[in-house]
Design an enzyme around this catalytic site. Structure first.
Site, short mmCIF file in Angstrom:
data_model
loop_
_atom_site.label_atom_id
_atom_site.label_comp_id
_atom_site.label_asym_id
_atom_site.label_seq_id
_atom_site.Cartn_x
_atom_site.Cartn_y
_atom_site.Cartn_z
N HIS A 81 51.87 73.47 85.55
CA HIS A 81 50.68 72.98 84.85
C HIS A 81 49.36 73.24 85.56
O HIS A 81 48.31 72.90 85.02
CB HIS A 81 50.81 71.47 84.59
CG HIS A 81 50.59 70.64 85.83
ND1 HIS A 81 51.61 70.30 86.68
CD2 HIS A 81 49.47 70.09 86.37
CE1 HIS A 81 51.14 69.58 87.68
NE2 HIS A 81 49.84 69.45 87.52
C1 UD1 Z 1 45.51 66.82 85.30
C2 UD1 Z 1 44.88 66.81 86.67
C3 UD1 Z 1 45.84 67.43 87.68
C4 UD1 Z 1 47.20 66.75 87.64
C5 UD1 Z 1 47.72 66.75 86.22
C6 UD1 Z 1 49.01 65.97 86.16
C7 UD1 Z 1 42.43 67.07 86.73
C8 UD1 Z 1 41.32 68.00 86.99
N1 UD1 Z 1 43.67 67.62 86.69
O1 UD1 Z 1 45.69 68.16 84.89
O2 UD1 Z 1 45.30 67.26 88.98
O3 UD1 Z 1 48.07 67.44 88.48
O4 UD1 Z 1 46.77 66.14 85.33
O5 UD1 Z 1 49.77 66.30 85.05
O6 UD1 Z 1 42.22 65.90 86.58
N2 UD1 Z 1 46.97 67.51 77.09
C9 UD1 Z 1 47.54 67.04 75.93
N3 UD1 Z 1 48.02 65.77 75.92
C10 UD1 Z 1 47.96 64.95 76.98
C11 UD1 Z 1 47.39 65.43 78.16
C12 UD1 Z 1 46.89 66.70 78.19
O7 UD1 Z 1 47.62 67.74 74.93
O8 UD1 Z 1 48.44 63.81 76.91
C13 UD1 Z 1 46.46 68.89 77.12
C14 UD1 Z 1 45.08 69.02 76.46
O9 UD1 Z 1 45.04 70.29 75.89
C15 UD1 Z 1 44.18 68.92 77.65
C16 UD1 Z 1 44.97 69.70 78.68
O10 UD1 Z 1 46.31 69.32 78.46
O11 UD1 Z 1 42.91 69.47 77.41
C17 UD1 Z 1 44.60 69.46 80.12
O12 UD1 Z 1 44.66 68.07 80.39
P1 UD1 Z 1 43.80 67.49 81.63
O13 UD1 Z 1 44.12 66.06 81.78
O14 UD1 Z 1 42.37 67.85 81.48
O15 UD1 Z 1 44.34 68.29 82.86
P2 UD1 Z 1 45.83 68.52 83.37
O16 UD1 Z 1 46.07 69.98 83.35
O17 UD1 Z 1 46.76 67.64 82.68
N1 UDP Z 2 57.27 64.21 85.69
C1 UDP Z 2 57.80 63.54 84.60
N2 UDP Z 2 58.11 64.28 83.48
C2 UDP Z 2 57.93 65.63 83.44
C3 UDP Z 2 57.39 66.29 84.56
C4 UDP Z 2 57.05 65.54 85.67
O1 UDP Z 2 58.01 62.33 84.63
O2 UDP Z 2 58.23 66.23 82.40
C5 UDP Z 2 56.93 63.41 86.87
C6 UDP Z 2 57.50 63.94 88.16
O3 UDP Z 2 58.82 63.51 88.35
C7 UDP Z 2 56.52 63.36 89.16
C8 UDP Z 2 55.20 63.38 88.41
O4 UDP Z 2 55.53 63.46 87.03
O5 UDP Z 2 56.86 62.02 89.45
C9 UDP Z 2 54.37 64.57 88.78
O6 UDP Z 2 53.29 64.68 87.90
P1 UDP Z 2 52.62 66.07 87.53
O7 UDP Z 2 53.53 67.19 87.83
O8 UDP Z 2 52.11 65.94 86.14
O9 UDP Z 2 51.32 66.09 88.45
P2 UDP Z 2 51.04 66.39 89.99
O10 UDP Z 2 52.02 65.63 90.79
O11 UDP Z 2 51.14 67.86 90.20
O12 UDP Z 2 49.65 65.93 90.17
#
Ligand code: UD1
Ligand code: UDP
Length: 379
Positions: free
Chosen positions: A208
């Site tokens: 991601h």
């Molecule tokens: C964010 C965090 C990242 C973290 C990740 C965990 C920032 C800059 N990034 O990244 O550090 O590792 O979360 O997963 O804060 N979206 C959906 N539904 C949701 C959530 C997201 O459709 O419930 C899609 C949307 O298109 C959205 C995109 O994902 O615009 C990105 O979501 P965003 O929260 O901005 O960043 P992440 O890539 O999730």
């Molecule tokens: N995780 C989850 N479901 C998934 C993928 C990840 O519950 O489909 C959990 C994972 O086990 C860990 C956390 O989400 O506890 C990690 O979050 P993510 O990878 O979104 O973000 P990051 O840790 O890179 O910020």
């Protein structure tokens, strides 16, 4: 102490679930969920599954670019903090919700407690690196998970208020892992996902990071995942919705051998990691969990904040970036198909995972501290 905790993303909901009960036993907690993640599978599921209390405030700010998202969070958080009048604001990790929570609090003179302080990838192209640097420098309490994090803070002149508390996510993993240790857990998961899963008979993947959402990077890692899968050993990819949207936008299709599934709940994800032949990921959380579980892990990044996890893995966690040849060679080395099932079974059977004690250490440090004077903080 009266503490406003600010969360918003999946990993923050998971971290809050690891801390909230201990925090509430000693302090008053007000939970604010910015709504940065909003899908049921990315957010809602964790409230029910992990017993996280319902948020007291849910401004519902998700999507949009960084400036828009962070700006809207600041606008929403300031009046909440003014009304709640906390002694401290607690933020987790390195997301835009962390940045907004820390900045809104600091501007109001409210001390900030930063959980997972001090991590550095030393790559300022990552939005997370910018967020965590700012949060650390605004924080009164820097709760660092690792020695390297403490050293990183010291190198930036941050020493007061720094406490190495261990990794909060390890506390939760240690608590939950007993529920997924038996490989029989794969049967209902496989039935739900429409996959035949056996120990060591699949590879678990998540992707991601922003750096892995540009077309060239997506072409490269989809290729790596395709090459990693075999007819008798599929790659199960729990696909983040942001990554799914980026793949769609670029017209990139996953190889047929890669079985994309929706994001999964915490227990299912832990189970899939524990019983997999190997994990392929760019996630910070998944990277550490695979280290604690002892599952071989290829990190689809060129840098990591979790240097101890790599160093302590006995060469079973390797940064491969998007290098297909390297990924294939390392996968063959760390998870040879011939022994993967035996290895997975032995790993699950012998696993001993102790809690890190981070939740208690954070709660105690907050209880010991006098609320710092407005505008100053302890530093
Ligand atoms: C964010 C965090 C990242 C973290 C990740 C965990 C920032 C800059 N990034 O990244 O550090 O590792 O979360 O997963 O804060 N979206 C959906 N539904 C949701 C959530 C997201 O459709 O419930 C899609 C949307 O298109 C959205 C995109 O994902 O615009 C990105 O979501 P965003 O929260 O901005 O960043 P992440 O890539 O999730
Ligand atoms: N995780 C989850 N479901 C998934 C993928 C990840 O519950 O489909 C959990 C994972 O086990 C860990 C956390 O989400 O506890 C990690 O979050 P993510 O990878 O979104 O973000 P990051 O840790 O890179 O910020």
């Amino acid at each position: 102490m009266r503490i406003v905790s600010v969360v918003g993303t999946r990993p923050q909901l998971i971290k809050a679930a690891a801390l909230s009960a201990a925090l509430r036993a000693r302090h008053d907690e007000v939970l604010v969920d910015t709504g940065q993640h909003w899908d049921e599978q990315m957010a809602g599921v964790f409230f029910a599954e992990l017993g996280l209390p319902r948020p007291d405030h849910s401004p519902g700010i998700g999507g949009g670019g960084h400036a828009e998202q962070t700006g809207r969070m600041l606008l929403a958080l300031e009046p909440i903090l003014v009304a709640e009048h906390p002694d401290a604001v607690l933020v987790y990790g390195d997301t835009n919700s962390t940045l907004a929570g820390a900045l809104a609090a600091a501007k109001l003179g409210i001390p900030v407690a930063h959980v997972e302080a001090g991590l550095r990838s030393f790559d300022r192209r990552m939005p997370e690196e910018l967020n965590r640097v700012v949060a650390d420098h605004l924080a009164t309490w820097c709760f660092a998970p690792t020695p390297a994090a403490v050293a990183n803070l010291a190198a930036e002149g941050i020493a007061r208020g720094v406490l190495q508390v261990g990794d909060l996510m390890q506390d939760l993993a240690a608590r939950v892992v007993a529920e997924v240790r038996d490989p029989a857990v794969l049967r209902p998961i496989g039935e739900r996902l429409g996959l035949a899963l056996r120990p060591g008979g699949f590879i678990f993947a998540t992707v991601h990071r922003v750096e892995n959402r540009d077309p060239a990077a997506m072409a490269a890692w989809t290729d790596i995942l395709g090459a990693a899968s075999r007819p008798d050993r599929p790659v199960v990819l729990a696909l983040h919705p942001g990554t799914a949207a980026a793949l769609d936008g670029a017209g990139i299709r996953l190889p047929a051998s890669v079985r994309a599934v929706k994001p999964q709940g915490y227990r299912t994800t832990l189970a899939l990691q524990l019983h997999a032949a190997a994990v392929l990921t760019d996630s910070g959380g998944v990277q550490r969990e695979s280290a604690w579980l002892g599952t071989p892990c290829l990190v689809l990044r060129d840098s990591t904040e979790w240097v101890e996890a790599v160093a302590g893995s006995g060469d079973r966690m390797v940064l491969v970036g998007r290098d297909r040849a390297r990924a294939a060679a390392e996968l063959a080395r760390v998870a040879p198909p011939a022994t993967a099932e035996d290895e997975a079974r032995a790993r699950a059977a012998s696993l001993r995972l102790e809690p890190a004690g981070a939740a208690e250490a954070i709660v105690a440090a907050l209880a010991d501290a006098e609320p710092a004077p407005a505008g100053g903080g302890a530093r």
